[in-house]
Motif scaffolding. Structure first.
Motif, PDB file in Angstrom:
ATOM      1  N   ASP A  57       0.865  -1.176   0.000  1.00 14.51           N
ATOM      2  CA  ASP A  57       0.000   0.000   0.000  1.00 14.51           C
ATOM      3  C   ASP A  57       0.910   1.236   0.000  1.00 14.51           C
ATOM      4  OD1 ASP A  57      -2.340   1.662   0.564  1.00 14.51           O
ATOM      5  OD2 ASP A  57      -1.541   1.794   2.596  1.00 14.51           O
ATOM      6  N   ASP A 105      -0.255   5.135   0.849  1.00 13.13           N
ATOM      7  CA  ASP A 105      -0.543   6.130   1.895  1.00 13.13           C
ATOM      8  C   ASP A 105      -0.585   5.497   3.282  1.00 13.13           C
ATOM      9  OD1 ASP A 105      -1.154   8.412   0.071  1.00 13.13           O
ATOM     10  OD2 ASP A 105      -2.816   7.124  -0.523  1.00 13.13           O
ATOM     11  N   GLY A 106       0.264   5.971   4.170  1.00  6.70           N
ATOM     12  CA  GLY A 106       0.234   5.483   5.550  1.00  6.70           C
ATOM     13  C   GLY A 106       1.065   4.237   5.785  1.00  6.70           C
ATOM     14  N   THR A 107       1.453   3.555   4.684  1.00  6.21           N
ATOM     15  CA  THR A 107       2.268   2.345   4.815  1.00  6.21           C
ATOM     16  C   THR A 107       3.705   2.637   4.392  1.00  6.21           C
ATOM     17  OG1 THR A 107       0.378   0.903   4.390  1.00  6.21           O
ATOM     18  CG2 THR A 107       2.560  -0.052   4.067  1.00  6.21           C
ATOM     19  N   GLU A 128      -1.066   9.940   4.230  1.00  2.00           N
ATOM     20  CA  GLU A 128      -2.459   9.760   4.624  1.00  2.00           C
ATOM     21  C   GLU A 128      -3.007  11.029   5.276  1.00  2.00           C
ATOM     22  OE1 GLU A 128      -5.740   8.366   4.289  1.00  2.00           O
ATOM     23  OE2 GLU A 128      -4.442   6.640   3.998  1.00  2.00           O
ATOM     24  N   GLU A 177       0.345  -3.287   4.679  1.00  2.00           N
ATOM     25  CA  GLU A 177      -0.831  -2.412   4.770  1.00  2.00           C
ATOM     26  C   GLU A 177      -0.909  -1.716   6.127  1.00  2.00           C
ATOM     27  OE1 GLU A 177      -3.324  -1.142   3.296  1.00  2.00           O
ATOM     28  OE2 GLU A 177      -3.435  -2.111   1.340  1.00  2.00           O
ATOM     29  N   ASP A 178      -1.571  -0.549   6.146  1.00  2.00           N
ATOM     30  CA  ASP A 178      -1.763   0.164   7.423  1.00  2.00           C
ATOM     31  C   ASP A 178      -3.230   0.272   7.817  1.00  2.00           C
ATOM     32  OD1 ASP A 178      -2.268   2.143   5.313  1.00  2.00           O
ATOM     33  OD2 ASP A 178      -2.449   3.563   6.969  1.00  2.00           O
ATOM     34  N   SER A 179      -4.166   0.005   6.870  1.00  2.00           N
ATOM     35  CA  SER A 179      -5.586   0.268   7.167  1.00  2.00           C
ATOM     36  C   SER A 179      -6.397  -1.020   7.218  1.00  2.00           C
ATOM     37  CB  SER A 179      -6.181   1.200   6.107  1.00  2.00           C
ATOM     38  OG  SER A 179      -6.328   0.505   4.881  1.00  2.00           O
TER      39      SER A 179
HETATM   40 MG   LIG Z   1      -2.968   3.056   3.599  1.00  2.00          MG
END
Ligand SMILES: [Mg+2]
Length: 243
Positions: A20, A22-24, A29, A184-186
């Motif tokens: 992923d 954004d954020g990963t 994010e 992944e972050d979400s």
């Molecule tokens: Mg993400």
């Protein structure tokens, strides 16, 4: 440094790493969040932090529906499309500034690339915005392109948490889900990776990730190396969404 092993402890070969964005990999994010808070104010409201958390990793449609419900406004389809464009434009302006890597992400991606393990970027972000970030990521990898394939949110039949984006990336790489590790972050993203049949290494950023079979959780990617990705793959339950 020696040549890393290409098979994990269980004998399952690591065929590819799918990330992923954004954020990963990068701290982008919050730019989406900033744009969403700004849109809410444009519409005369103030989006709550709880609503913002619900939008992390989701599609624009889902995210704006959450925002509208949170501030109590109704918008037509035409207004939705204009709002979506407004959020994208505001986010693009923010992305054009400096990009910050998530802790450990650059080092892990570098190790994976130098071991010649195929990689894909799988993001819900639309291509025109993702390319801004990919340009910055690429400048950190002058010798070897960071990704063999990139799949964006406007290039897939369905978005995360649907497995379609990950399945599309696996097809492009020519790899089996059983040999893939997803980063992944979400919740939406890890759900998508697991539904595609991959093992998932979850590094929560803006929302907690509930435990799930096949999901290994770490606070950050600091110290995560190829050996650990092999271990994540080995811990994956023996299922395949496409079987
Ligand atoms: Mg993400």
């Amino acid at each position: 440094m020696g040549i890393p092993e290409t098979s994990g402890p269980s004998g399952e070969r690591l065929q590819a790493v799918l990330c992923d964005m954004d954020g990963t990999l990068v701290e982008t994010e919050q730019y989406w969040g900033e744009a969403m808070f700004a849109l809410a104010r444009e519409l005369g409201g103030e989006m709550s932090e709880a609503a913002r958390e619900q939008t992390v990793g989701t599609s624009m449609r889902t995210a704006l529906d959450v925002l509208y419900a949170d501030i109590g406004v109704r918008r037509s389809e035409e207004q939705f499309l204009a709002d979506a464009r407004w959020v994208e434009d505001r986010t693009a302006e923010l992305l054009a500034g400096e990009i910050h890597w998530r802790p450990g992400a650059r080092e892990l991606l570098s190790e994976v690339r130098h071991a010649a393990v195929p990689t894909a970027l799988v993001t819900t972000t639309p291509r025109r915005l993702a390319d801004i970030v990919l340009g910055a990521i690429g400048r950190a990898f002058p010798d070897v392109p960071p990704f063999d394939a990139t799949v964006c949110g406007d290039e897939v039949p369905a978005r995360k948490p649907d497995p379609a984006p990950y399945l599309q990336a696996m097809d492009e790489l020519g790899v089996e889900a059983s040999g893939c590790v997803v980063l992944e972050d979400s919740v939406a993203g890890s759900t998508a990776g697991l539904a595609a049949g991959a093992a998932v290494l979850g590094v929560p950023s803006l929302q907690p990730l509930p435990p799930a079979p096949g999901l290994v959780l770490r606070d950050t990617l600091v110290g995560v190396d190829l050996a650990e990705l092999h271990a994540v793959l080995a811990a994956r339950p023996a299922v395949d969404a496409r079987a």
